[in-house]
Design a protein around this motif. Sequence first.
Motif, PDB file in Angstrom:
ATOM      1  N   LYS A  12       0.836  -1.207   0.000  1.00 37.25           N
ATOM      2  CA  LYS A  12       0.000   0.000   0.000  1.00 37.25           C
ATOM      3  C   LYS A  12       0.869   1.256   0.000  1.00 37.25           C
ATOM      4  O   LYS A  12       0.551   2.240  -0.661  1.00 37.25           O
ATOM      5  N   GLU A  13       1.961   1.208   0.741  1.00 39.54           N
ATOM      6  CA  GLU A  13       2.881   2.337   0.792  1.00 39.54           C
ATOM      7  C   GLU A  13       3.492   2.596  -0.584  1.00 39.54           C
ATOM      8  O   GLU A  13       3.563   3.742  -1.043  1.00 39.54           O
ATOM      9  N   MET A  14       3.915   1.541  -1.267  1.00 43.12           N
ATOM     10  CA  MET A  14       4.487   1.677  -2.600  1.00 43.12           C
ATOM     11  C   MET A  14       3.448   2.186  -3.585  1.00 43.12           C
ATOM     12  O   MET A  14       3.753   3.006  -4.457  1.00 43.12           O
ATOM     13  N   GLN A  15       2.212   1.712  -3.444  1.00 44.18           N
ATOM     14  CA  GLN A  15       1.138   2.159  -4.321  1.00 44.18           C
ATOM     15  C   GLN A  15       0.883   3.655  -4.127  1.00 44.18           C
ATOM     16  O   GLN A  15       0.694   4.392  -5.099  1.00 44.18           O
ATOM     17  N   ALA A  16       0.919   4.116  -2.890  1.00 46.35           N
ATOM     18  CA  ALA A  16       0.718   5.537  -2.607  1.00 46.35           C
ATOM     19  C   ALA A  16       1.856   6.368  -3.200  1.00 46.35           C
ATOM     20  O   ALA A  16       1.619   7.443  -3.769  1.00 46.35           O
ATOM     21  N   LYS A  17       3.098   5.881  -3.087  1.00 46.72           N
ATOM     22  CA  LYS A  17       4.240   6.596  -3.657  1.00 46.72           C
ATOM     23  C   LYS A  17       4.134   6.658  -5.177  1.00 46.72           C
ATOM     24  O   LYS A  17       4.426   7.682  -5.792  1.00 46.72           O
ATOM     25  N   PHE A  18       3.715   5.548  -5.770  1.00 41.99           N
ATOM     26  CA  PHE A  18       3.564   5.502  -7.227  1.00 41.99           C
ATOM     27  C   PHE A  18       2.491   6.487  -7.676  1.00 41.99           C
ATOM     28  O   PHE A  18       2.680   7.213  -8.662  1.00 41.99           O
ATOM     29  N   GLN A  19       1.381   6.541  -6.957  1.00 49.37           N
ATOM     30  CA  GLN A  19       0.310   7.476  -7.302  1.00 49.37           C
ATOM     31  C   GLN A  19       0.776   8.917  -7.158  1.00 49.37           C
ATOM     32  O   GLN A  19       0.489   9.762  -7.997  1.00 49.37           O
ATOM     33  N   ALA A  20       1.546   9.202  -6.106  1.00 43.78           N
ATOM     34  CA  ALA A  20       2.067  10.552  -5.904  1.00 43.78           C
ATOM     35  C   ALA A  20       3.001  10.939  -7.052  1.00 43.78           C
ATOM     36  O   ALA A  20       2.971  12.078  -7.532  1.00 43.78           O
ATOM     37  N   MET A  21       3.820   9.981  -7.501  1.00 48.34           N
ATOM     38  CA  MET A  21       4.734  10.249  -8.605  1.00 48.34           C
ATOM     39  C   MET A  21       3.946  10.501  -9.892  1.00 48.34           C
ATOM     40  O   MET A  21       4.279  11.402 -10.661  1.00 48.34           O
ATOM     41  N   GLN A  22       2.894   9.730 -10.123  1.00 38.41           N
ATOM     42  CA  GLN A  22       2.069   9.940 -11.309  1.00 38.41           C
ATOM     43  C   GLN A  22       1.405  11.312 -11.275  1.00 38.41           C
ATOM     44  O   GLN A  22       1.318  11.993 -12.295  1.00 38.41           O
ATOM     45  N   ASP A  23       0.932  11.717 -10.087  1.00 42.51           N
ATOM     46  CA  ASP A  23       0.313  13.035  -9.952  1.00 42.51           C
ATOM     47  C   ASP A  23       1.322  14.136 -10.237  1.00 42.51           C
ATOM     48  O   ASP A  23       0.999  15.134 -10.878  1.00 42.51           O
ATOM     49  N   GLU A  24       2.549  13.953  -9.768  1.00 39.96           N
ATOM     50  CA  GLU A  24       3.595  14.948 -10.001  1.00 39.96           C
ATOM     51  C   GLU A  24       3.953  15.018 -11.486  1.00 39.96           C
ATOM     52  O   GLU A  24       4.128  16.101 -12.046  1.00 39.96           O
ATOM     53  N   ILE A  25       4.039  13.872 -12.130  1.00 40.35           N
ATOM     54  CA  ILE A  25       4.344  13.832 -13.560  1.00 40.35           C
ATOM     55  C   ILE A  25       3.257  14.549 -14.354  1.00 40.35           C
ATOM     56  O   ILE A  25       3.546  15.265 -15.310  1.00 40.35           O
ATOM     57  N   ALA A  26       2.011  14.375 -13.948  1.00 42.49           N
ATOM     58  CA  ALA A  26       0.904  15.002 -14.668  1.00 42.49           C
ATOM     59  C   ALA A  26       0.997  16.529 -14.634  1.00 42.49           C
ATOM     60  O   ALA A  26       0.510  17.202 -15.541  1.00 42.49           O
ATOM     61  N   THR A  27       1.652  17.085 -13.613  1.00 45.73           N
ATOM     62  CA  THR A  27       1.757  18.544 -13.508  1.00 45.73           C
ATOM     63  C   THR A  27       2.985  19.097 -14.231  1.00 45.73           C
ATOM     64  O   THR A  27       3.129  20.309 -14.340  1.00 45.73           O
ATOM     65  N   LEU A  28       3.849  18.222 -14.724  1.00 49.84           N
ATOM     66  CA  LEU A  28       5.054  18.668 -15.427  1.00 49.84           C
ATOM     67  C   LEU A  28       4.703  19.342 -16.743  1.00 49.84           C
ATOM     68  O   LEU A  28       3.691  19.021 -17.370  1.00 49.84           O
ATOM     69  N   GLU A  29       5.562  20.247 -17.149  1.00 50.00           N
ATOM     70  CA  GLU A  29       5.475  20.843 -18.472  1.00 50.00           C
ATOM     71  C   GLU A  29       6.885  20.969 -19.017  1.00 50.00           C
ATOM     72  O   GLU A  29       7.817  21.247 -18.279  1.00 50.00           O
ATOM     73  N   ALA A  30       7.016  20.752 -20.315  1.00 52.33           N
ATOM     74  CA  ALA A  30       8.306  20.941 -20.980  1.00 52.33           C
ATOM     75  C   ALA A  30       8.035  21.621 -22.317  1.00 52.33           C
ATOM     76  O   ALA A  30       7.047  21.326 -22.987  1.00 52.33           O
ATOM     77  N   THR A  31       8.928  22.534 -22.666  1.00 59.03           N
ATOM     78  CA  THR A  31       8.793  23.257 -23.926  1.00 59.03           C
ATOM     79  C   THR A  31       9.963  22.905 -24.824  1.00 59.03           C
ATOM     80  O   THR A  31      11.118  23.018 -24.429  1.00 59.03           O
ATOM     81  N   GLY A  32       9.638  22.451 -26.019  1.00 60.31           N
ATOM     82  CA  GLY A  32      10.642  22.149 -27.023  1.00 60.31           C
ATOM     83  C   GLY A  32      10.664  23.253 -28.065  1.00 60.31           C
ATOM     84  O   GLY A  32       9.648  23.894 -28.311  1.00 60.31           O
ATOM     85  N   GLN A  33      11.826  23.456 -28.655  1.00 56.37           N
ATOM     86  CA  GLN A  33      11.972  24.520 -29.642  1.00 56.37           C
ATOM     87  C   GLN A  33      12.629  23.999 -30.917  1.00 56.37           C
ATOM     88  O   GLN A  33      13.348  23.005 -30.892  1.00 56.37           O
ATOM     89  N   ALA A  34      12.370  24.721 -31.978  1.00 58.62           N
ATOM     90  CA  ALA A  34      12.998  24.411 -33.266  1.00 58.62           C
ATOM     91  C   ALA A  34      13.237  25.720 -33.998  1.00 58.62           C
ATOM     92  O   ALA A  34      12.576  26.725 -33.726  1.00 58.62           O
ATOM     93  N   GLY A  35      14.192  25.671 -34.913  1.00 57.77           N
ATOM     94  CA  GLY A  35      14.479  26.856 -35.716  1.00 57.77           C
ATOM     95  C   GLY A  35      14.975  28.021 -34.893  1.00 57.77           C
ATOM     96  O   GLY A  35      14.619  29.165 -35.151  1.00 57.77           O
TER      97      GLY A  35
END
Length: 90
Positions: A12-35
């Motif tokens: 259960k502890e690992m499941q909670a950590k995994f869910q927290a990591m997924q929630d954190e990933i969902a809030t990430l943003e990255a900007t790619g550039q070209a030219g």
Amino acid sequence: MKDLLGLMGKAKEMQAKFQAMQDEIATLEATGQAGGGLVSVTLTGKFELKGLKIDPSLFTEDDAEILEDLILVADNDAKNKVTQIMHVMT
């Protein structure tokens, strides 16, 4: 029996950590550039396109193919950045 309860608690502890990591990933943003920044793409941690910016100097009929290629490059750059951030988190 204690071992089984302990194992279930750890699961259960690992499941909670995994869910927290997924929630954190969902809030990430990255900007790619070209030219050299003429085209930029912003993606979420779920690789969803959140933003697209195109420098107005690229809006000519003759440059449509170049613009399409730059959008693809910027999108791939953003995806690579999200992936790199996710690897650092794990």
